[in-house]
Design an enzyme around this catalytic site. Structure first.
Site, PDB file in Angstrom:
ATOM      1  N   HIS A 203     -40.532  97.135 -69.951  1.00  0.00           N
ATOM      2  CA  HIS A 203     -41.399  96.765 -68.836  1.00  0.00           C
ATOM      3  C   HIS A 203     -42.159  95.477 -69.140  1.00  0.00           C
ATOM      4  O   HIS A 203     -43.220  95.230 -68.547  1.00  0.00           O
ATOM      5  CB  HIS A 203     -42.393  97.891 -68.544  1.00  0.00           C
ATOM      6  N   HIS A 204     -41.626  94.634 -70.031  1.00  0.00           N
ATOM      7  CA  HIS A 204     -42.291  93.356 -70.290  1.00  0.00           C
ATOM      8  C   HIS A 204     -42.207  92.450 -69.068  1.00  0.00           C
ATOM      9  O   HIS A 204     -42.976  91.504 -68.937  1.00  0.00           O
ATOM     10  CB  HIS A 204     -41.673  92.662 -71.510  1.00  0.00           C
TER      11      HIS A 204
ATOM     12  N   LYS B 269     -30.075  90.536 -71.806  1.00  0.00           N
ATOM     13  CA  LYS B 269     -29.277  89.684 -70.912  1.00  0.00           C
ATOM     14  C   LYS B 269     -30.182  88.896 -69.967  1.00  0.00           C
ATOM     15  O   LYS B 269     -30.016  87.682 -69.795  1.00  0.00           O
ATOM     16  CB  LYS B 269     -28.311  90.568 -70.120  1.00  0.00           C
TER      17      LYS B 269
ATOM     18  N   LYS C 228     -30.776 100.873 -66.532  1.00  0.00           N
ATOM     19  CA  LYS C 228     -29.395 101.291 -66.272  1.00  0.00           C
ATOM     20  C   LYS C 228     -29.407 102.716 -65.749  1.00  0.00           C
ATOM     21  O   LYS C 228     -30.302 103.509 -66.062  1.00  0.00           O
ATOM     22  CB  LYS C 228     -28.546 101.218 -67.539  1.00  0.00           C
TER      23      LYS C 228
ATOM     24  N   THR D  55     -19.969  88.277 -61.486  1.00  0.00           N
ATOM     25  CA  THR D  55     -19.813  88.563 -62.911  1.00  0.00           C
ATOM     26  C   THR D  55     -18.565  87.885 -63.456  1.00  0.00           C
ATOM     27  O   THR D  55     -18.610  87.236 -64.515  1.00  0.00           O
ATOM     28  CB  THR D  55     -19.751  90.080 -63.158  1.00  0.00           C
TER      29      THR D  55
ATOM     30  N   SER E 159     -27.655  88.852 -58.536  1.00  0.00           N
ATOM     31  CA  SER E 159     -28.500  89.939 -58.041  1.00  0.00           C
ATOM     32  C   SER E 159     -29.947  89.470 -57.897  1.00  0.00           C
ATOM     33  O   SER E 159     -30.652  89.850 -56.954  1.00  0.00           O
ATOM     34  CB  SER E 159     -28.441  91.135 -58.999  1.00  0.00           C
TER      35      SER E 159
END
Length: 478
Positions: free
Chosen positions: A71-72, A101, A113, A201, A370
């Protein structure tokens, strides 16, 4: 909400530990506090749950997860995987990779995820919709989804259809929420998705490989000439990522000599026609028995070991291991999938003098676009809508002035090329390309500056440094 404990499972998984080991390796090239490094590695929130669904005349229990690794930055971001191979360790590892990433490509998200433990092929469309909507309800109840909280996306086994179900369910549970459609990305264009997301991607992987082979100094060490022209490539996986990676590599001048899928592999040193292979597979259900293949292998793993310059694993994790890495003939591995190379295999490949373009950089095209979609949803304006016509009119006026003062008359086609304003797709692709180019050379520069052994370790150093700075700026860490 539970604490992550991979060792508590009856099975032994190591994917998350592998990712943490990469951070430990990167830490040798930095001077961060051990406690801060422990926080950077840890998964902040792990939500494991199950729910019943009706299948036919009976009920079935579906197991699912959502992991928010860091949560940085807010919100967190990451896809939802539909697979009967999903497990908690895998979801934790993929969430962690998303954190690094995003940091590498300067996308302001924390990593997350999701996973639903099903094989989508075993369910009807109605059943899949029921599962997806119920999954979304569970996330909503626990505040694990929202445009400013946690934003899912497609992953293995899911796509635009599933994302539209998620968006609709979230909207139904949050009536009047102006930014509700920003709760998920990878949506269809009709539901305020963004042009170019589906192929992003694969396009990003192609750009990453192109940047790698563009550095003459590095290619000379491998005995290769700079550039993609004439490079022979084997691609594992013909799903969304593998297909689009192949498509754009071909457009950039490469030659695809092999394809590997779960049913087997095909090879032709003179090159394979991507669209023809796809057509054959749709008609026959397999890439095998393709008439223009000079070799075929019932064991897909053998396809990875054939002669080529670049190998692109674009399927699942742990495809290149200590057992088969010694038989690879490629000089470069461009990781389209998440975690396709085990740490031991990576070390052995580097020992042979090869180059690995690491997954958390190479396949960052999806989260980059995204991010663009999320921005579009929050701004409620499509890219190019405000400026496109103005740019075209300004360019037209400029062309008219040039023609009137020089006496040169451009053809209709020449004028069209010059005065054309950028479409949303062109702006998205431009932003993606710029991101991939800048990020690759930032990673390589870090590698050279600190005398780091691999691009992967250098990428983790880049990511860890940025995340550590974020914690410091937040006042969480001195």
């Amino acid at each position: 909400m539970t604490n992550a404990n991979p060792s508590s499972s009856k099975e032994e998984f190591h994917f998350f530990a592998d990712v943490c080991s990469y951070v430990d390796q990167a830490a040798k090239y930095s001077n961060h506090d051990p406690g801060l490094l422990a926080q950077i590695k840890a998964c902040n929130s792990v939500y494991r749950f199950q729910f019943p669904i009706r299948k036919g005349n009976s009920f079935e229990i579906v197991h699912a997860w959502r992991v928010e690794h860091s949560h940085h930055m807010s919100p967190t971001k990451g896809g939802i995987r539909y697979s009967d191979m999903v497990n908690e360790d895998e979801v934790m590892a993929l969430a962690a990779l998303m954190t690094y990433k995003c940091a590498i490509v300067n996308v302001p998200f924390g990593g997350a995820k999701g996973g639903i433990k099903i094989n989508p092929k075993n369910y009807s469309v109605a059943e899949l919709e029921n599962i997806t909507r119920r999954y979304t309800v569970e996330l909503t109840k626990k505040n694990f989804i929202g445009p400013g909280i946690d934003v899912p996306a497609p992953d293995y086994g899911s796509g635009e259809r599933e994302m539209s179900w998620i968006a609709d369910t979230y909207l139904a549970m949050n009536p009047g929420s102006l930014d509700a459609l920003g709760c998920v990305t990878g949506k269809p264009i009709a539901l305020h998705g963004i042009a170019g997301r589906k192929e992003a991607t694969g396009r990003g992987v192609a750009y990453a490989i192109r940047e790698c082979v563009s550095v003459a100094e590095d290619m000379k060490k491998l005995g290769l000439t700079p550039g993609l022209e004439g490079k022979k490539i084997i691609v594992q996986g013909l799903g969304n990522v593998g297909y689009h990676t192949s498509k754009f590599l071909l457009e950039l001048g490469a030659t695809i000599v092999g394809f590997c899928e779960y049913e087997g592999a095909i090879y032709n040193e003179d090159g394979l026609d991507l669209e023809d292979v796809i057509k054959h597979r749709k008609e026959s259900g397999s890439i095998l028995a393709y008439s223009k293949a000079k070799k075929e292998f019932k064991n897909s793993a053998e396809g990875l070991e054939q002669p080529c310059d670049i190998l692109v694993p674009a399927a699942l994790e742990n495809q290149i291991t200590e057992k088969n890495v010694g038989r690879l003939q490629a000089k470069i591995i461009g990781e389209g999938a998440n975690g396709p190379t085990t740490p031991g295999a990576a070390a052995a490949f580097l020992e042979k003098g090869g180059i690995i373009v690491p997954d958390m950089y190479a396949n960052a095209g999806g989260v980059t676009v995204s991010y663009f979609e999320w921005l579009k949803n929050l701004s409620h304006v499509a890219f190019g809508r405000m400026a496109r016509r103005y740019d075209e009119n300004s360019s037209t006026n400029l062309m008219n002035l040039i023609e009137s003062t020089t006496g040169i008359t451009l053809s209709a086609e020449q004028r069209r090329v010059v005065v054309k304003g950028a479409s949303e797709l062109e702006l998205v692709n431009s932003g993606l390309e710029d991101t991939m180019v800048r990020s690759y050379h930032e990673i390589r520069e870090k590698k050279m500056q600190r005398n780091i052994d691999s691009l992967r370790t250098a990428a983790f150093v880049v990511a860890v440094d940025k995340i550590a700075t974020s914690y410091s700026n937040m006042g969480i860490w001195p």
